[in-house]
Write an enzyme that holds these catalytic residues in place. Structure first.
Site, PDB file in Angstrom:
ATOM      1  N   HIS A   9      45.595  25.950 -13.541  1.00  0.00           N
ATOM      2  CA  HIS A   9      46.983  25.887 -13.077  1.00  0.00           C
ATOM      3  C   HIS A   9      47.290  27.000 -12.080  1.00  0.00           C
ATOM      4  O   HIS A   9      46.585  28.010 -11.987  1.00  0.00           O
ATOM      5  CB  HIS A   9      47.930  26.003 -14.271  1.00  0.00           C
ATOM      6  CG  HIS A   9      47.778  27.303 -15.002  1.00  0.00           C
ATOM      7  ND1 HIS A   9      48.353  28.479 -14.567  1.00  0.00           N
ATOM      8  CD2 HIS A   9      47.090  27.633 -16.118  1.00  0.00           C
ATOM      9  CE1 HIS A   9      48.040  29.461 -15.382  1.00  0.00           C
ATOM     10  NE2 HIS A   9      47.259  28.977 -16.338  1.00  0.00           N
ATOM     11  N   ARG A  60      52.794  24.718 -17.476  1.00  0.00           N
ATOM     12  CA  ARG A  60      52.209  25.199 -16.218  1.00  0.00           C
ATOM     13  C   ARG A  60      51.100  24.289 -15.716  1.00  0.00           C
ATOM     14  O   ARG A  60      50.928  24.141 -14.497  1.00  0.00           O
ATOM     15  CB  ARG A  60      51.704  26.629 -16.381  1.00  0.00           C
ATOM     16  CG  ARG A  60      50.721  26.879 -17.530  1.00  0.00           C
ATOM     17  CD  ARG A  60      50.656  28.378 -17.791  1.00  0.00           C
ATOM     18  NE  ARG A  60      49.674  28.816 -18.777  1.00  0.00           N
ATOM     19  CZ  ARG A  60      49.912  28.905 -20.076  1.00  0.00           C
ATOM     20  NH1 ARG A  60      51.087  28.520 -20.563  1.00  0.00           N
ATOM     21  NH2 ARG A  60      48.985  29.360 -20.893  1.00  0.00           N
ATOM     22  N   GLU A  87      45.478  26.337 -23.253  1.00  0.00           N
ATOM     23  CA  GLU A  87      44.861  27.652 -23.096  1.00  0.00           C
ATOM     24  C   GLU A  87      44.454  28.218 -24.452  1.00  0.00           C
ATOM     25  O   GLU A  87      44.915  27.762 -25.507  1.00  0.00           O
ATOM     26  CB  GLU A  87      45.857  28.599 -22.405  1.00  0.00           C
ATOM     27  CG  GLU A  87      45.399  30.033 -22.212  1.00  0.00           C
ATOM     28  CD  GLU A  87      44.148  30.161 -21.361  1.00  0.00           C
ATOM     29  OE1 GLU A  87      43.056  29.808 -21.863  1.00  0.00           O
ATOM     30  OE2 GLU A  87      44.262  30.623 -20.218  1.00  0.00           O
ATOM     31  N   HIS A 182      43.305  25.400 -18.030  1.00  0.00           N
ATOM     32  CA  HIS A 182      43.502  26.839 -18.095  1.00  0.00           C
ATOM     33  C   HIS A 182      42.146  27.546 -18.075  1.00  0.00           C
ATOM     34  O   HIS A 182      41.106  26.923 -18.249  1.00  0.00           O
ATOM     35  CB  HIS A 182      44.263  27.198 -19.370  1.00  0.00           C
ATOM     36  CG  HIS A 182      45.489  26.375 -19.558  1.00  0.00           C
ATOM     37  ND1 HIS A 182      46.737  26.770 -19.151  1.00  0.00           N
ATOM     38  CD2 HIS A 182      45.653  25.127 -20.103  1.00  0.00           C
ATOM     39  CE1 HIS A 182      47.623  25.829 -19.425  1.00  0.00           C
ATOM     40  NE2 HIS A 182      46.992  24.823 -19.992  1.00  0.00           N
TER      41      HIS A 182
END
Length: 251
Positions: A9, A60, A87, A182
């Site tokens: 991201h 995100r 993440e 991520h």
């Protein structure tokens, strides 16, 4: 030849504040939206198109994918959103600034939590507002499956089944696959694809919004890989990520 593109991201608001994000749902910053759109332009210049996209459930990543598909005029691209691509969970470090974490725990301990492949940060407790918010946000997932804090290795283990059950079969079916996720979840995918050991996995890095392209054979063995860093700010971001020191809690 199957094609897989992995994209981290874009830059986030919490990143600007130097906070550990983890599973916290920080949005992209203005710079992050710009990075995502430029990543899409890079993909378009490379004549890359996709049949399916996979994305984490964190805001995100979803905003990054939104910016990419809009810029590429690919709004109808099928998207699979999977929480297992989230993440790494930073436990009690989540939302905390890095200087504050270092002040409380010491730089050596923070570095260990960030870089040691098996080090787990302090876990969220039952009454922690961050845990309660997480359970509510992922109400469709059995809470016993949701992490309260993870090591790098834990996050990689969470991601592996997504590749084995979803992404790998799509590639074998001839689909061109885009994954927007991520650092740690992409690290987990790279570990599977490139057969990385613990040390190489811990050392793996990917800059924000820099596409990483794999060309794979029919058995999903990588035949080539390339980071499309380009020039300008994207190139600076790429090399800054590659060359930054590893011994600091702050980054």
């Amino acid at each position: 030849m199957p094609t897989l593109v992995l994209i981290r991201h874009g830059a986030t608001r919490w990143g600007q504040e130097n906070r550990f994000a983890g599973w916290g749902d920080t949005p992209l910053s203005v710079a992050g939206w710009t990075e995502a759109r430029k990543a899409a332009q890079t993909l378009r210049r490379a004549n890359l198109e996709f049949d399916v996209a996979y994305c984490s459930r964190l805001l995100r990543a979803r905003e990054t994918l939104e910016a990419i598909t809009e810029t590429m005029a690919a709004e109808t691209l099928p998207v699979v959103v999977d929480w297992r691509l989230n993440e790494r969970h930073y436990g009690q470090l989540q939302e905390v600034t890095r200087p504050a974490a270092i002040a409380e725990h010491g730089n050596a301990q923070v570095v260990a939590w960030r870089r040691d492949y098996h080090a787990v940060p302090p876990l969220l407790e039952d009454d922690d507002p961050r845990w309660l918010e997480q359970v509510a946000r992922f109400a469709d997932i059995d809470p016993t499956r949701l992490p309260r804090g993870e090591s790098l290795g834990d996050a990689a283990a969470r991601v592996r089944p997504v590749f084995e059950e979803e992404i790998g079969p799509a590639l074998k079916a001839g689909k061109r696959v885009l994954v927007v996720a991520h650092t740690s979840s992409i690290r987990g995918l790279a570990r599977v694809i490139e057969n990385l050991d613990d040390e190489a996995s811990a050392a793996f890095r990917i800059a924000t919004a820099i596409p990483r392209i794999y060309q794979l054979d029919d058995d999903l063995t990588p035949q080539s890989s390339q980071d499309l860093a380009g020039g300008g700010r994207a190139g600076v971001r790429y090399w800054a990520n590659k060359l930054k020191p590893r011994g600091l809690g702050r980054f």
